[in-house]
Design an enzyme around this catalytic site. Structure first.
Site, PDB file in Angstrom:
ATOM      1  N   ASN A  87      -1.550   1.307  -1.604  1.00 50.77           N
ATOM      2  CA  ASN A  87      -1.803   2.742  -1.463  1.00 50.77           C
ATOM      3  C   ASN A  87      -0.848   3.294  -0.410  1.00 50.77           C
ATOM      4  OD1 ASN A  87      -3.956   2.682  -3.305  1.00 50.77           O
ATOM      5  ND2 ASN A  87      -5.365   2.009  -1.717  1.00 50.77           N
ATOM      6  N   SER A  95      -5.687   4.751   3.777  1.00 51.39           N
ATOM      7  CA  SER A  95      -6.567   5.133   4.889  1.00 51.39           C
ATOM      8  C   SER A  95      -6.196   4.433   6.195  1.00 51.39           C
ATOM      9  CB  SER A  95      -8.027   4.848   4.529  1.00 51.39           C
ATOM     10  OG  SER A  95      -8.230   3.473   4.344  1.00 51.39           O
ATOM     11  N   VAL A  96      -5.472   3.329   6.112  1.00 55.61           N
ATOM     12  CA  VAL A  96      -5.020   2.638   7.335  1.00 55.61           C
ATOM     13  C   VAL A  96      -3.494   2.674   7.355  1.00 55.61           C
ATOM     14  CG1 VAL A  96      -4.971   0.468   8.615  1.00 55.61           C
ATOM     15  CG2 VAL A  96      -7.042   1.123   7.368  1.00 55.61           C
ATOM     16  N   HIS A 100      -0.156  -2.472   3.934  1.00 53.44           N
ATOM     17  CA  HIS A 100      -0.971  -3.592   3.469  1.00 53.44           C
ATOM     18  C   HIS A 100      -0.955  -3.649   1.953  1.00 53.44           C
ATOM     19  CE1 HIS A 100      -3.445  -0.008   4.191  1.00 53.44           C
ATOM     20  NE2 HIS A 100      -4.148  -0.371   3.144  1.00 53.44           N
TER      21      HIS A 100
HETATM   22  P1  5GP Z   1      -6.264   1.676   2.168  1.00 51.80           P
HETATM   23  O1  5GP Z   1      -7.364   2.619   1.800  1.00 51.80           O
HETATM   24  O2  5GP Z   1      -5.505   2.139   3.399  1.00 51.80           O
HETATM   25  O3  5GP Z   1      -5.345   1.322   1.031  1.00 51.80           O
HETATM   26  O4  5GP Z   1      -6.978   0.304   2.523  1.00 51.80           O
HETATM   27  C1  5GP Z   1      -7.521   0.016   3.752  1.00 51.80           C
HETATM   28  C2  5GP Z   1      -8.476  -1.117   3.538  1.00 51.80           C
HETATM   29  O5  5GP Z   1      -8.786  -1.690   4.782  1.00 51.80           O
HETATM   30  C3  5GP Z   1      -9.801  -0.685   2.910  1.00 51.80           C
HETATM   31  O6  5GP Z   1      -9.988  -1.378   1.662  1.00 51.80           O
HETATM   32  C4  5GP Z   1     -10.845  -1.071   3.953  1.00 51.80           C
HETATM   33  O7  5GP Z   1     -12.039  -1.565   3.388  1.00 51.80           O
HETATM   34  C5  5GP Z   1     -10.122  -2.122   4.774  1.00 51.80           C
HETATM   35  N1  5GP Z   1     -10.533  -2.187   6.166  1.00 51.80           N
HETATM   36  C6  5GP Z   1     -10.720  -1.132   7.016  1.00 51.80           C
HETATM   37  N2  5GP Z   1     -11.076  -1.570   8.230  1.00 51.80           N
HETATM   38  C7  5GP Z   1     -11.112  -2.927   8.157  1.00 51.80           C
HETATM   39  C8  5GP Z   1     -11.441  -3.951   9.120  1.00 51.80           C
HETATM   40  O8  5GP Z   1     -11.736  -3.707  10.287  1.00 51.80           O
HETATM   41  N3  5GP Z   1     -11.379  -5.233   8.683  1.00 51.80           N
HETATM   42  C9  5GP Z   1     -11.040  -5.563   7.391  1.00 51.80           C
HETATM   43  N4  5GP Z   1     -11.024  -6.858   7.067  1.00 51.80           N
HETATM   44  N5  5GP Z   1     -10.732  -4.617   6.471  1.00 51.80           N
HETATM   45  C10 5GP Z   1     -10.773  -3.324   6.850  1.00 51.80           C
END
Ligand code: 5GP
Ligand code: ZN
Length: 114
Positions: A87, A95-96, A100
Site C-alpha cells: 500500500n 497507514s504506516v 512494508h
Molecule cells: P498499511 O495499512 O500501512 O499498508 O499496513 C500497516 C500494517 O501494520 C497494518 O496491517 C497493521 O495491522 C500493521 N501494524 C500496525 N501497527 C503494528 C504493530 O505495532 N505491530 C505489528 N506487528 N503490526 C502493526
C-alpha cells in the site's frame, strides 16, 4: 531511523515483535491485525517512507525483500498461492509511513480490491 516511526521502533527493539527473519538489511514479523491465516510484514531496516520514496541505491534492497517474501511464503506452506501488497500513499491506503510488503495467504483471496 525516523523519530516516532512505528516500524523503526520495531526494528530497533523499542516496540515488541517476534522476527520470523532478520538480516543485516531487513526484518519480517506477523501483522498485529491479520486479514488472513498468514499475514506477514517484510520491511527494510532503513527508514524509507514508501515505495514512492525509493532511491537508486535501494534497488538491491528491494530484490532482497522480494526474495525473502517468496522464501517466507514457502516456509509458511503457501503452496496454493498468496498475495504480496505494498500500500502506497493515501490513495493506496498506507497507514504506516515506513515501507512494508504484506505477505497474505492461507485462504482464497478476492480480486479486485475495493
Ligand atoms: P498499511 O495499512 O500501512 O499498508 O499496513 C500497516 C500494517 O501494520 C497494518 O496491517 C497493521 O495491522 C500493521 N501494524 C500496525 N501497527 C503494528 C504493530 O505495532 N505491530 C505489528 N506487528 N503490526 C502493526
Ligand atoms: Zn521508519
Amino acid at each position: 531511523m525516523s523519530e516516532n516511526c512505528l516500524f523503526c521502533k520495531i526494528v530497533n527493539g523499542t516496540l515488541e515483535a517476534d522476527f520470523l527473519l532478520e538480516t543485516e538489511n531487513i526484518v519480517a514479523f506477523r501483522d498485529i491485525n491479520p486479514v488472513a491465516p498468514v499475514h506477514i510484514l517484510i520491511i527494510p531496516k532503513k527508514h524509507i517512507a514508501s515505495l514512492a520514496h525509493l532511491e537508486e541505491e535501494d534497488e538491491s534492497l528491494m530484490g532482497e525483500i522480494v526474495k525473502a517474501t517468496s522464501d517466507l511464503a514457502d516456509q509458511e506452506g503457501l503452496a496454493e498461492g498468496y498475495r504480496v501488497v505494498v500500500n502506497t500513499g493515501s490513495h493506496g491506503g498506507q497507514s504506516v509511513a515506513h515501507l512494508h510488503f504484506h505477505l497474505i495467504g492461507g485462504r482464497s483471496l478476492q480480486w479486485p480490491p475495493g
